[in-house]
Motif scaffolding. Structure first.
Motif, PDB file in Angstrom:
ATOM      1  N   GLN A   1     -46.336  -6.569  -4.182  1.00  0.00           N
ATOM      2  CA  GLN A   1     -45.510  -6.208  -5.324  1.00  0.00           C
ATOM      3  C   GLN A   1     -44.225  -7.044  -5.379  1.00  0.00           C
ATOM      4  O   GLN A   1     -43.685  -7.436  -4.351  1.00  0.00           O
ATOM      5  CB  GLN A   1     -45.174  -4.722  -5.270  1.00  0.00           C
ATOM      6  CG  GLN A   1     -46.394  -3.821  -5.401  1.00  0.00           C
ATOM      7  CD  GLN A   1     -47.159  -4.074  -6.695  1.00  0.00           C
ATOM      8  OE1 GLN A   1     -46.612  -3.960  -7.787  1.00  0.00           O
ATOM      9  NE2 GLN A   1     -48.432  -4.429  -6.564  1.00  0.00           N
ATOM     10  N   PRO A   2     -43.736  -7.326  -6.601  1.00  0.00           N
ATOM     11  CA  PRO A   2     -42.534  -8.163  -6.732  1.00  0.00           C
ATOM     12  C   PRO A   2     -41.270  -7.419  -6.342  1.00  0.00           C
ATOM     13  O   PRO A   2     -41.208  -6.189  -6.362  1.00  0.00           O
ATOM     14  CB  PRO A   2     -42.524  -8.519  -8.219  1.00  0.00           C
ATOM     15  CG  PRO A   2     -43.256  -7.403  -8.885  1.00  0.00           C
ATOM     16  CD  PRO A   2     -44.307  -6.965  -7.908  1.00  0.00           C
ATOM     17  N   GLY A   3     -40.265  -8.210  -5.993  1.00  0.00           N
ATOM     18  CA  GLY A   3     -38.964  -7.659  -5.643  1.00  0.00           C
ATOM     19  C   GLY A   3     -37.907  -8.737  -5.751  1.00  0.00           C
ATOM     20  O   GLY A   3     -38.176  -9.855  -6.197  1.00  0.00           O
ATOM     21  N   ASP A   4     -36.700  -8.419  -5.332  1.00  0.00           N
ATOM     22  CA  ASP A   4     -35.600  -9.377  -5.353  1.00  0.00           C
ATOM     23  C   ASP A   4     -36.037 -10.645  -4.615  1.00  0.00           C
ATOM     24  O   ASP A   4     -36.430 -10.594  -3.449  1.00  0.00           O
ATOM     25  CB  ASP A   4     -34.385  -8.753  -4.648  1.00  0.00           C
ATOM     26  CG  ASP A   4     -33.138  -9.610  -4.745  1.00  0.00           C
ATOM     27  OD1 ASP A   4     -33.253 -10.847  -4.868  1.00  0.00           O
ATOM     28  OD2 ASP A   4     -32.028  -9.052  -4.679  1.00  0.00           O
TER      29      ASP A   4
ATOM     30  N   ASP B   1     -34.763 -11.148  -1.126  1.00  0.00           N
ATOM     31  CA  ASP B   1     -35.093 -10.135  -0.120  1.00  0.00           C
ATOM     32  C   ASP B   1     -36.328 -10.589   0.663  1.00  0.00           C
ATOM     33  O   ASP B   1     -37.410 -10.734   0.084  1.00  0.00           O
ATOM     34  CB  ASP B   1     -35.367  -8.796  -0.800  1.00  0.00           C
ATOM     35  CG  ASP B   1     -35.506  -7.658   0.196  1.00  0.00           C
ATOM     36  OD1 ASP B   1     -35.642  -7.922   1.411  1.00  0.00           O
ATOM     37  OD2 ASP B   1     -35.482  -6.496  -0.245  1.00  0.00           O
TER      38      ASP B   1
ATOM     39  N   SER C   1     -39.635  -8.868   0.004  1.00  0.00           N
ATOM     40  CA  SER C   1     -40.366  -9.007  -1.257  1.00  0.00           C
ATOM     41  C   SER C   1     -41.606  -9.877  -1.062  1.00  0.00           C
ATOM     42  O   SER C   1     -41.583 -10.856  -0.317  1.00  0.00           O
ATOM     43  CB  SER C   1     -39.466  -9.628  -2.328  1.00  0.00           C
ATOM     44  OG  SER C   1     -38.343  -8.806  -2.587  1.00  0.00           O
ATOM     45  N   LYS C   2     -42.672  -9.521  -1.756  1.00  0.00           N
ATOM     46  CA  LYS C   2     -43.928 -10.271  -1.652  1.00  0.00           C
ATOM     47  C   LYS C   2     -44.156 -11.198  -2.838  1.00  0.00           C
ATOM     48  O   LYS C   2     -44.993 -12.100  -2.761  1.00  0.00           O
ATOM     49  CB  LYS C   2     -45.096  -9.293  -1.532  1.00  0.00           C
ATOM     50  CG  LYS C   2     -44.994  -8.343  -0.345  1.00  0.00           C
ATOM     51  CD  LYS C   2     -44.858  -9.093   0.968  1.00  0.00           C
ATOM     52  CE  LYS C   2     -44.777  -8.119   2.144  1.00  0.00           C
ATOM     53  NZ  LYS C   2     -44.561  -8.836   3.445  1.00  0.00           N
TER      54      LYS C   2
ATOM     55  N   VAL D   1     -36.523  -4.788 -11.279  1.00  0.00           N
ATOM     56  CA  VAL D   1     -35.872  -4.540  -9.993  1.00  0.00           C
ATOM     57  C   VAL D   1     -34.430  -4.154 -10.295  1.00  0.00           C
ATOM     58  O   VAL D   1     -33.690  -4.943 -10.901  1.00  0.00           O
ATOM     59  CB  VAL D   1     -35.932  -5.787  -9.089  1.00  0.00           C
ATOM     60  CG1 VAL D   1     -35.122  -5.556  -7.812  1.00  0.00           C
ATOM     61  CG2 VAL D   1     -37.384  -6.121  -8.737  1.00  0.00           C
ATOM     62  N   ASP D   2     -34.059  -2.961  -9.915  1.00  0.00           N
ATOM     63  CA  ASP D   2     -32.737  -2.422 -10.252  1.00  0.00           C
ATOM     64  C   ASP D   2     -32.512  -2.448 -11.762  1.00  0.00           C
ATOM     65  O   ASP D   2     -31.396  -2.694 -12.244  1.00  0.00           O
ATOM     66  CB  ASP D   2     -31.627  -3.201  -9.536  1.00  0.00           C
ATOM     67  CG  ASP D   2     -31.712  -3.069  -8.027  1.00  0.00           C
ATOM     68  OD1 ASP D   2     -32.139  -1.998  -7.553  1.00  0.00           O
ATOM     69  OD2 ASP D   2     -31.364  -4.037  -7.326  1.00  0.00           O
TER      70      ASP D   2
ATOM     71  N   PHE E   1     -40.160  -9.563 -14.159  1.00  0.00           N
ATOM     72  CA  PHE E   1     -41.123  -9.336 -13.085  1.00  0.00           C
ATOM     73  C   PHE E   1     -42.456  -8.849 -13.651  1.00  0.00           C
ATOM     74  O   PHE E   1     -42.491  -7.998 -14.543  1.00  0.00           O
ATOM     75  CB  PHE E   1     -40.593  -8.297 -12.088  1.00  0.00           C
ATOM     76  CG  PHE E   1     -39.341  -8.725 -11.359  1.00  0.00           C
ATOM     77  CD1 PHE E   1     -39.427  -9.460 -10.183  1.00  0.00           C
ATOM     78  CD2 PHE E   1     -38.087  -8.401 -11.865  1.00  0.00           C
ATOM     79  CE1 PHE E   1     -38.272  -9.854  -9.516  1.00  0.00           C
ATOM     80  CE2 PHE E   1     -36.927  -8.794 -11.203  1.00  0.00           C
ATOM     81  CZ  PHE E   1     -37.027  -9.522 -10.020  1.00  0.00           C
TER      82      PHE E   1
END
Length: 498
Positions: free
Chosen positions: A330-333, A336, A339-340, A375-376, A381
């Motif tokens: 899953q995507p993330g910052d 970070d 994050s993948k 994200v936030d 994304f």
């Protein structure tokens, strides 16, 4: 570098000073027009820098600087060993500034910083080093002639090379073009994608620090319809190297005919097939690499394995393996390390991907993803998205989506799989998974693609050419063959008394 935390990367990012002007004739300069455009972080929408918006006037200045440098021989007639030493120093400087180069690409276009610092930035240094090492190892020829004749065939630089590069691998694509062109003795005018100009501008500064003479390596950030078109139509550009969409590649071919018949080397779109046969014993490895082949870099890869053909007897089990892998990516910052997947490059690209997804919901079986993510509460994304039982004529299976969207299509025979894999306007890459050696070689022979990877996906190295067939273009980056794009064969025929 792998034990850095999110806070570590944010602290490093806060210390970066962005180069935001054009780099022409060894200096950072404003655009002639004074215009700028915003470079935006797609993970949060923040403006990173206001970058010089170059157009035809700036391209004229850069090309003129490149021509002066080429004609006076400050680089083109430099001893091969001296050019080599300078480009090797540039490779070392990229390594010395690895974190900064990685962050520039991560902030600018949304890729995971962990990928940028372990793959992209080290790759750029490696490719500069490899092409530098080749400079003094490429020999000219003596053609067979009769008595009293000596025919020398030499490889000479073309002059001024225009390079137009995409946003998905900003530093690496700038390197793939400029390393070979510079190594061959040319001057370069690079137009990076407007979505991701920052690493190219820093690369130019490092090149100057390494000793690349003024005027030899120029960077003109700007938009395709202005700066890019100006390079394509320029009467004093000898060659145009391009990586990007097939539509724009065709435009550059037109520009060549409308101007000075400059060489054009397009590396364009792709819709790469990945064939999984039931005689592949390690289906987990196949699933791991199939996920990598479509979800790495958010699927923003021209050779992404976006068409997955699975033999029907193992299709259901393999779909379950792919769903599990999608759920774990899953995507993330992008900063970070946990994050993948990172962010899609911008809002326009994100919306385009989601249009394909929404259309696919009406025609195929959505088994993973399918909704835009944030994200936030911010950012561009798209999670890993998988459609199963896709019809071969569905746009999901025909069109280049350039995002993390996988189409799974079952097949019943080897011939059917090969026929469907080849039934595409593209021919960039393909993958085959089988433990049968004869099948591996037989299918590889039949697949119409620039690179066929067996029991892996998207294999490449500095030693092997990268490029495609059909409407994936005919340019080749990497390997000694890359020098073919940036040099001409010159015959010098001497008659002597025998």
């Amino acid at each position: 570098m792998l034990d850095h935390t999110l806070e570590d990367w944010r602290n490093r990012a806060a210390q970066i000073s962005f180069r935001n002007k054009a780099f022409i004739d060894g200096k950072f300069v404003d655009a002639v027009s004074g215009k700028t455009f915003d470079s935006i972080n797609p993970a949060n929408g923040q403006v990173l820098a206001q970058v010089a918006e170059c157009d035809a006037a700036d391209v004229d200045l850069a090309v003129a600087a490149g021509r002066r440098a080429f004609e006076d021989g400050r680089w083109s007639r430099m001893a091969p060993g001296d050019r080599k030493a300078i480009l090797l120093k540039l490779a070392d400087l990229i390594r010395a500034n690895l974190y900064e180069m990685a962050l520039l690409d991560s902030l600018d276009m949304g890729k995971l910083v962990t990928d940028a610092v372990t793959v992209d930035a080290p790759g750029s240094a490696h490719f500069f080093q490899w092409h530098a090492e080749a400079i003094d190892k490429i020999y000219d020829e003596v053609a067979p002639t009769g008595p009293g004749d000596l025919a020398l065939v030499s490889r000479v630089p073309l002059g001024v090379i225009g390079a137009v590069t995409p946003w998905n691998f900003p530093l690496d694509m700038a390197t793939w073009k400029s390393a070979a062109a510079l190594a061959a003795g040319n001057s370069v005018v690079l137009k990076p994608a407007e979505q991701s100009p920052l690493s190219a501008l820093r690369l130019a500064e490092l090149a100057a620090e390494a000793g690349v003479p003024d005027g030899v390596f120029n960077v003109v950030p700007g938009f395709g319809q202005t700066a890019g078109q100006a390079l394509g139509l320029h009467m004093d550009v000898d060659c145009l190297a391009f990586t990007g969409s097939t539509m724009i590649g065709k435009k550059f071919m037109e520009y060549s005919g409308q101007s000075n018949l400059k060489q054009v080397w397009p590396e364009t779109g792709g819709k790469s097939p990945n064939l999984i046969f039931a005689d592949c014993e390690n289906l987990d490895a196949a699933a791991d690499m199939a996920a990598f082949g479509i979800f790495f870099n958010q699927g923003e890869v021209c050779s992404a394995n976006s068409r997955l053909y699975v033999e029907r007897s193992i299709k259901d089990a393999f779909v379950e393996k792919m769903i599990a892998r999608a759920e774990g990516m899953q995507p993330g910052d992008p900063l970070d390390p946990a994050s993948k997947m990172g962010a899609i490059v911008d809002e326009k690209q994100t919306e385009g991907i989601m249009r394909f997804v929404e259309g696919g919901k009406k025609t195929a079986n959505l088994v993973a993803g399918g909704e835009r993510a944030y994200v936030d509460g911010k950012g561009c994304f798209v999670p890993p998205t998988i459609f199963a039982d896709v019809a071969h004529d569905d746009p999901l299976a025909r069109d280049e989506i350039f995002g993390p969207v996988l189409s799974i299509i079952p097949f019943d025979s080897e011939d059917e799989a090969v026929t469907m894999a080849n039934d595409s306007v593209y021919g960039l890459a393909a993958s085959v998974w089988t433990d049968n050696l004869s099948r591996a070689l037989r299918v590889s022979d039949k697949l119409f693609a620039g690179t066929v990877s067996v029991n892996t996906v998207d294999a490449l190295s500095a030693q092997t050419p990268f490029g495609g067939m059909k409407q994936s273009g005919f340019g080749r980056d990497l390997s000694l063959h890359s020098f073919d794009k940036y040099t001409a064969l010159k015959t010098t025929w001497i008659k002597y008394q025998s």
